[in-house]
Design a protein around this motif. Structure first.
Motif, PDB file in Angstrom:
ATOM      1  N   ASP A  14      37.351  25.649  50.139  1.00  0.00           N
ATOM      2  CA  ASP A  14      37.136  25.194  48.765  1.00  0.00           C
ATOM      3  C   ASP A  14      38.263  25.591  47.827  1.00  0.00           C
ATOM      4  N   GLY A  15      39.180  26.437  48.288  1.00  0.00           N
ATOM      5  CA  GLY A  15      40.333  26.759  47.465  1.00  0.00           C
ATOM      6  C   GLY A  15      41.311  25.616  47.348  1.00  0.00           C
ATOM      7  N   THR A  16      41.359  24.716  48.346  1.00  0.00           N
ATOM      8  CA  THR A  16      42.336  23.617  48.336  1.00  0.00           C
ATOM      9  C   THR A  16      41.701  22.236  48.453  1.00  0.00           C
ATOM     10  N   TYR A  43      38.517  28.908  40.210  1.00  0.00           N
ATOM     11  CA  TYR A  43      38.026  29.370  41.508  1.00  0.00           C
ATOM     12  C   TYR A  43      38.904  30.497  42.046  1.00  0.00           C
ATOM     13  N   GLN A  44      40.222  30.286  41.983  1.00  0.00           N
ATOM     14  CA  GLN A  44      41.150  31.274  42.535  1.00  0.00           C
ATOM     15  C   GLN A  44      41.119  32.583  41.754  1.00  0.00           C
ATOM     16  N   ILE A  45      41.076  32.495  40.409  1.00  0.00           N
ATOM     17  CA  ILE A  45      41.075  33.709  39.597  1.00  0.00           C
ATOM     18  C   ILE A  45      39.795  34.505  39.829  1.00  0.00           C
ATOM     19  N   ALA A  46      38.658  33.809  39.879  1.00  0.00           N
ATOM     20  CA  ALA A  46      37.379  34.500  40.090  1.00  0.00           C
ATOM     21  C   ALA A  46      37.397  35.286  41.402  1.00  0.00           C
ATOM     22  N   ILE A  47      37.956  34.691  42.440  1.00  0.00           N
ATOM     23  CA  ILE A  47      38.037  35.390  43.727  1.00  0.00           C
ATOM     24  C   ILE A  47      38.953  36.598  43.614  1.00  0.00           C
ATOM     25  N   LEU A  48      40.131  36.388  43.051  1.00  0.00           N
ATOM     26  CA  LEU A  48      41.138  37.450  43.012  1.00  0.00           C
ATOM     27  C   LEU A  48      40.646  38.674  42.238  1.00  0.00           C
ATOM     28  N   VAL A  49      39.996  38.444  41.082  1.00  0.00           N
ATOM     29  CA  VAL A  49      39.612  39.588  40.239  1.00  0.00           C
ATOM     30  C   VAL A  49      38.367  40.306  40.757  1.00  0.00           C
ATOM     31  N   GLN A  97      31.363  29.609  41.566  1.00  0.00           N
ATOM     32  CA  GLN A  97      31.620  29.401  42.994  1.00  0.00           C
ATOM     33  C   GLN A  97      32.609  30.443  43.507  1.00  0.00           C
ATOM     34  N   GLY A  98      33.631  30.736  42.703  1.00  0.00           N
ATOM     35  CA  GLY A  98      34.610  31.751  43.072  1.00  0.00           C
ATOM     36  C   GLY A  98      33.992  33.126  43.161  1.00  0.00           C
TER      37      GLY A  98
END
Length: 444
Positions: A14-16, A43-49, A97-98
């Motif tokens: 779901d990242g890409t 999505y990407q920021i939520a995962i990273l943080v 979702q992230g």
């Protein structure tokens, strides 16, 4: 293990998977392209943080609980994204979702360590690495297949039944933690806020470095955000050094083999991201291949990973992880350098074997490197190690994207020079990752 495979596959995919649908989403929801890109960024920021906070929580309350709650959030947010009728609600659903994906990714490797006995852990890490590597590059292909028969909301709708199935299977099969949390473990909201602020400011600043308007340089605000992120990060990391069990695992970074493995991972994923974005430009713009031809040629890369990853899994324990990873990165660096040195009118075969060399090298590297990252810390810190695994991947991918933006701003992709330079830089990143990997053979 099937629960682990399905969960990490959808979270990484779901990242890409949305990238191909962004023009249609922007058109249908009456949004600009610059606003629509936040469907991906949220999505990407939520995962990273949230990777490290949720990994720390997994050490305290159990990896199984964090994984299942993450899957529940991911599934509900996928339903919200499916039903979204405005860009704002879609971005909010993607951020949730992230959050769910961070729960899945943060404890993914820690659960693999619980599932497999130590003598077979290398095979488990190889399977896990194979799924992550394949899902990382499969997004556009899966999206193309779905969008050829359905509209963009179905990209999210298909997660709902799969997420429900994985949740209930996970309740029945996932193991509980076997060891008590490390002495002094706690969950600090102040540290969570600092972690979120540091990664958010750096990610957004790095992302804005790639934004050029009217041929001008990068947005000055990008440098302000980056500087703010660094200031917050310095304060945050100094604070972490005083804690018995830090949220950002500076204690694990004091383990030389762990620190070297993290550096290897960042370098490898920087090289991978640089090449994944540059290669389509080279194939389409410079070598004048069709979209179908370009897609088939690039497929040689993930196919080689599929072949090499199981081989690497069987070699773990027989060949030192550092040496195996170093050989893999040497092969990848050689393949990237050969791609950069392609003749003006190469045959498809000339392109394919170079792609396959890159994929085989990455497949040999990733499993043993992940094995070292997960097994070098003590068992009660498996969650922190698992969180750092995902953090290294996302950090490397972000760094690779920023470097490519800088290269394409100096040398445009349309005349072909930008792609060659990007692939040469990617080869240098892979070679540096190989050096870090080989240094691990000197002892812990």
């Amino acid at each position: 293990m099937m629960v682990i495979i399905l969960g990490i596959a959808v979270a990484v995919l779901d990242g890409t998977i949305v990238n191909l649908a962004l023009p249609g989403i922007a058109r249908e929801l009456n949004a600009s392209a610059s606003h629509a890109i936040w469907v991906v960024n949220a999505y990407q920021i939520a995962i990273l943080v949230l990777l490290l906070p949720l990994a720390s929580l997994g050490d305290l309350v159990g990896y199984r609980r964090v994984y299942l709650v993450g899957m529940a959030f991911f599934t509900l947010a996928s339903l919200g994204a499916t039903l979204s009728n405005s860009l704002g609600t879609l971005i909010a659903a993607r951020a949730l979702q992230g959050l769910g994906a961070a729960g899945i990714m943060s404890v993914n490797a820690a659960l693999v360590r619980l599932i497999y006995p130590s003598t077979k852990l290398g095979r488990g890490m190889a399977i896990n690495s194979l799924v992550v590597a394949t899902a990382s590059v499969a997004g556009p292909s899966v999206a193309a297949a779905i969008l050829s028969v359905a509209s963009w909301p179905w990209l999210f709708a298909l997660n709902v039944p799969l997420g429900i199935a994985v949740f209930f299977l996970g309740m029945q099969s996932l193991p509980a933690n076997r060891v008590a949390p490390a002495a002094g473990s706690r969950f600090s909201l102040i540290d969570v806020v600092l972690n979120i602020a540091m990664f958010s400011l750096i990610f957004i600043g790095a992302d804005r470095l790639g934004v050029r308007e009217g041929g001008q340089g990068a947005d000055p605000m990008a440098w302000v955000l980056l500087a703010a992120g660094i200031v917050v990060g310095v304060f945050y990391l100094l604070r972490q050094r005083t804690l018995a069990v830090p949220l950002f695992p500076v204690d694990l970074m004091r383990i030389p083999v762990f620190a070297l493995s993290m550096c290897s991972s960042v370098g490898a994923f920087s090289a991978q991201m640089l090449s994944y974005i540059a290669l389509p430009f080279m194939l389409l713009e410079t070598l004048h291949r069709s979209h179908i031809e370009a897609g088939l040629l690039i497929t040689a890369w993930p196919l080689a990973i599929v072949v090499a990853a199981p081989v690497a899994g069987r070699l773990i324990g027989r060949v030192p992880d550092g040496l195996l990873g170093g050989i893999g990165m040497a092969l990848m660096a050689l393949g990237l350098a050969l791609l950069a040195a392609l003749p003006a009118d190469p045959s498809n075969l000339n392109i394919v074997w170079r792609m396959a060399l890159c994929g085989a090298g990455f497949g040999l590297f990733q499993s043993p490197n992940n094995h070292t990252i997960v097994t070098s810390p003590p068992p009660q810190r498996s969650g922190a190690a698992s969180g750092m695994l995902g953090t290294a991947r996302l950090t490397g991918q972000t760094l690779g994207a920023v470097m490519l933006a800088a290269i394409f701003s100096a040398w445009g992709p349309h005349e072909g020079r930008g792609q060659v330079i990007a692939l040469a830089v990617a080869a240098a990143c892979a070679a540096l990752a190989g050096v870090f990997s080989v240094l691990r053979t000197r002892g812990k």
